[in-house]
Design a protein around this motif. Sequence first.
Motif, PDB file in Angstrom:
ATOM      1  N   LYS A  48      -8.880 -61.603 -12.304  1.00 54.58           N
ATOM      2  CA  LYS A  48     -10.261 -61.919 -12.446  1.00 54.58           C
ATOM      3  C   LYS A  48     -10.858 -60.250 -12.677  1.00 54.58           C
ATOM      4  O   LYS A  48     -11.887 -60.162 -13.648  1.00 54.58           O
ATOM      5  CB  LYS A  48     -10.960 -62.679 -11.484  1.00 54.58           C
ATOM      6  CG  LYS A  48     -12.507 -62.453 -11.400  1.00 54.58           C
ATOM      7  CD  LYS A  48     -13.131 -63.555 -10.688  1.00 54.58           C
ATOM      8  CE  LYS A  48     -14.511 -63.673 -10.674  1.00 54.58           C
ATOM      9  NZ  LYS A  48     -15.295 -63.502 -12.133  1.00 54.58           N
ATOM     10  N   GLY A  49     -10.454 -59.517 -11.909  1.00 55.43           N
ATOM     11  CA  GLY A  49     -10.969 -58.115 -11.661  1.00 55.43           C
ATOM     12  C   GLY A  49     -10.856 -57.602 -13.101  1.00 55.43           C
ATOM     13  O   GLY A  49     -11.529 -56.711 -13.682  1.00 55.43           O
ATOM     14  N   PHE A  50      -9.674 -57.630 -13.721  1.00 61.26           N
ATOM     15  CA  PHE A  50      -9.162 -56.912 -14.881  1.00 61.26           C
ATOM     16  C   PHE A  50     -10.096 -57.647 -16.058  1.00 61.26           C
ATOM     17  O   PHE A  50     -10.511 -57.003 -16.961  1.00 61.26           O
ATOM     18  CB  PHE A  50      -7.792 -57.371 -15.290  1.00 61.26           C
ATOM     19  CG  PHE A  50      -7.283 -56.715 -16.749  1.00 61.26           C
ATOM     20  CD1 PHE A  50      -6.985 -55.278 -16.751  1.00 61.26           C
ATOM     21  CD2 PHE A  50      -7.127 -57.595 -17.506  1.00 61.26           C
ATOM     22  CE1 PHE A  50      -6.611 -54.777 -17.953  1.00 61.26           C
ATOM     23  CE2 PHE A  50      -6.829 -57.119 -18.946  1.00 61.26           C
ATOM     24  CZ  PHE A  50      -6.558 -55.616 -19.015  1.00 61.26           C
ATOM     25  N   ALA A  51     -10.196 -59.197 -15.874  1.00 66.90           N
ATOM     26  CA  ALA A  51     -10.840 -59.571 -16.821  1.00 66.90           C
ATOM     27  C   ALA A  51     -12.343 -59.290 -17.060  1.00 66.90           C
ATOM     28  O   ALA A  51     -13.035 -59.055 -18.206  1.00 66.90           O
ATOM     29  CB  ALA A  51     -10.699 -61.283 -16.899  1.00 66.90           C
TER      30      ALA A  51
ATOM     31  N   THR B 141      -4.913 -51.540  -9.804  1.00 68.77           N
ATOM     32  CA  THR B 141      -6.312 -51.666  -9.862  1.00 68.77           C
ATOM     33  C   THR B 141      -6.789 -50.156 -10.531  1.00 68.77           C
ATOM     34  O   THR B 141      -8.089 -49.986 -10.396  1.00 68.77           O
ATOM     35  CB  THR B 141      -7.157 -51.913  -8.778  1.00 68.77           C
ATOM     36  OG1 THR B 141      -6.884 -51.076  -7.648  1.00 68.77           O
ATOM     37  CG2 THR B 141      -6.675 -53.514  -8.376  1.00 68.77           C
ATOM     38  N   ASP B 142      -5.914 -49.328 -10.899  1.00 75.31           N
ATOM     39  CA  ASP B 142      -6.365 -47.945 -11.240  1.00 75.31           C
ATOM     40  C   ASP B 142      -7.180 -48.053 -12.610  1.00 75.31           C
ATOM     41  O   ASP B 142      -6.843 -48.563 -13.610  1.00 75.31           O
ATOM     42  CB  ASP B 142      -5.042 -47.171 -11.790  1.00 75.31           C
ATOM     43  CG  ASP B 142      -5.456 -45.884 -12.508  1.00 75.31           C
ATOM     44  OD1 ASP B 142      -6.315 -45.292 -12.606  1.00 75.31           O
ATOM     45  OD2 ASP B 142      -4.330 -44.872 -12.430  1.00 75.31           O
ATOM     46  N   ILE B 143      -8.436 -47.754 -12.561  1.00 80.23           N
ATOM     47  CA  ILE B 143      -9.436 -47.676 -13.570  1.00 80.23           C
ATOM     48  C   ILE B 143      -9.094 -47.202 -14.872  1.00 80.23           C
ATOM     49  O   ILE B 143      -9.413 -47.647 -15.822  1.00 80.23           O
ATOM     50  CB  ILE B 143     -10.745 -47.162 -13.136  1.00 80.23           C
ATOM     51  CG1 ILE B 143     -12.116 -47.658 -13.875  1.00 80.23           C
ATOM     52  CG2 ILE B 143     -10.879 -45.551 -13.174  1.00 80.23           C
ATOM     53  CD1 ILE B 143     -12.227 -49.042 -13.941  1.00 80.23           C
ATOM     54  N   ASN B 144      -8.217 -46.169 -14.806  1.00 88.17           N
ATOM     55  CA  ASN B 144      -7.670 -45.515 -16.116  1.00 88.17           C
ATOM     56  C   ASN B 144      -6.880 -46.427 -16.776  1.00 88.17           C
ATOM     57  O   ASN B 144      -6.773 -46.452 -17.990  1.00 88.17           O
ATOM     58  CB  ASN B 144      -6.782 -44.255 -15.645  1.00 88.17           C
ATOM     59  CG  ASN B 144      -7.865 -43.308 -15.110  1.00 88.17           C
ATOM     60  OD1 ASN B 144      -8.957 -42.931 -15.708  1.00 88.17           O
ATOM     61  ND2 ASN B 144      -7.392 -42.375 -14.113  1.00 88.17           N
ATOM     62  N   GLU B 145      -6.093 -47.164 -16.039  1.00 88.01           N
ATOM     63  CA  GLU B 145      -5.265 -48.222 -16.757  1.00 88.01           C
ATOM     64  C   GLU B 145      -5.984 -49.306 -17.133  1.00 88.01           C
ATOM     65  O   GLU B 145      -5.543 -49.801 -18.412  1.00 88.01           O
ATOM     66  CB  GLU B 145      -4.080 -48.661 -15.691  1.00 88.01           C
ATOM     67  CG  GLU B 145      -2.990 -47.588 -15.459  1.00 88.01           C
ATOM     68  CD  GLU B 145      -1.761 -48.288 -15.039  1.00 88.01           C
ATOM     69  OE1 GLU B 145      -1.459 -49.054 -15.797  1.00 88.01           O
ATOM     70  OE2 GLU B 145      -0.841 -47.473 -14.249  1.00 88.01           O
ATOM     71  N   PHE B 146      -6.939 -49.663 -16.704  1.00 88.38           N
ATOM     72  CA  PHE B 146      -7.901 -50.738 -16.820  1.00 88.38           C
ATOM     73  C   PHE B 146      -8.739 -50.302 -18.280  1.00 88.38           C
ATOM     74  O   PHE B 146      -8.713 -51.020 -19.491  1.00 88.38           O
ATOM     75  CB  PHE B 146      -8.698 -51.125 -15.969  1.00 88.38           C
ATOM     76  CG  PHE B 146      -8.202 -52.187 -15.104  1.00 88.38           C
ATOM     77  CD1 PHE B 146      -7.098 -52.089 -14.787  1.00 88.38           C
ATOM     78  CD2 PHE B 146      -9.438 -53.024 -14.495  1.00 88.38           C
ATOM     79  CE1 PHE B 146      -6.650 -53.167 -13.781  1.00 88.38           C
ATOM     80  CE2 PHE B 146      -8.920 -53.827 -13.288  1.00 88.38           C
ATOM     81  CZ  PHE B 146      -7.628 -54.004 -13.116  1.00 88.38           C
ATOM     82  N   ASN B 147      -9.143 -49.091 -18.135  1.00 90.80           N
ATOM     83  CA  ASN B 147     -10.003 -48.374 -19.322  1.00 90.80           C
ATOM     84  C   ASN B 147      -9.017 -48.354 -20.697  1.00 90.80           C
ATOM     85  O   ASN B 147      -9.360 -48.459 -21.778  1.00 90.80           O
ATOM     86  CB  ASN B 147     -10.521 -47.157 -19.006  1.00 90.80           C
ATOM     87  CG  ASN B 147     -11.724 -47.177 -18.193  1.00 90.80           C
ATOM     88  OD1 ASN B 147     -12.303 -48.380 -18.046  1.00 90.80           O
ATOM     89  ND2 ASN B 147     -12.072 -46.336 -17.502  1.00 90.80           N
TER      90      ASN B 147
END
Length: 172
Positions: free
Chosen positions: A116-119, A58-64
Amino acid sequence: MPIIAEDLGDFDARSRAGLDALQAEFGYPGMKVLQFAFGSGPGQLGFTILRLRIPYTTDINEFNAQAAVAQLGQSAGALIIFASPWTPPPAMKSNNNIVGGSLNERSYAEYAAHLKGFADHLTAQGVPLYAVSLQNEPDASVTYESCDWTAVQFRTFLKNNAASIGYRVMMP
């Protein structure tokens, strides 16, 4: 097209991501590779579908990073954007590893929340996500991020958890 590498341009090769047709081996693509893939001009491929990798963390950098690829892809001409995980988080799996193993049934709801968090993150970044896939290559025996799924596991997950993802779910 004999030598694609000359046309791929600037990208960060530290991670795998995005462009299915170019085999994400190239890492996070920069605008030059996305224009090559999604552009409709001479010498461009004219792809319309972009697949993103859903990180197992859930690393925000990877999501970003995935959101940035999607935004670049969209501006380069991608019409449909979907996301697919290579593996669930290791703690949710039978072998506690990013390679192989299967998703523990007791982790189905938590995995749905992860997807869902990623989406939701992509949506908040203005990315029009068409669908979420439950798994990339669900029956392939590989040495990279992966997870084994049977048809029964897919059916059980979909029946009990797909609605909680809140986005279209696509299947292999």
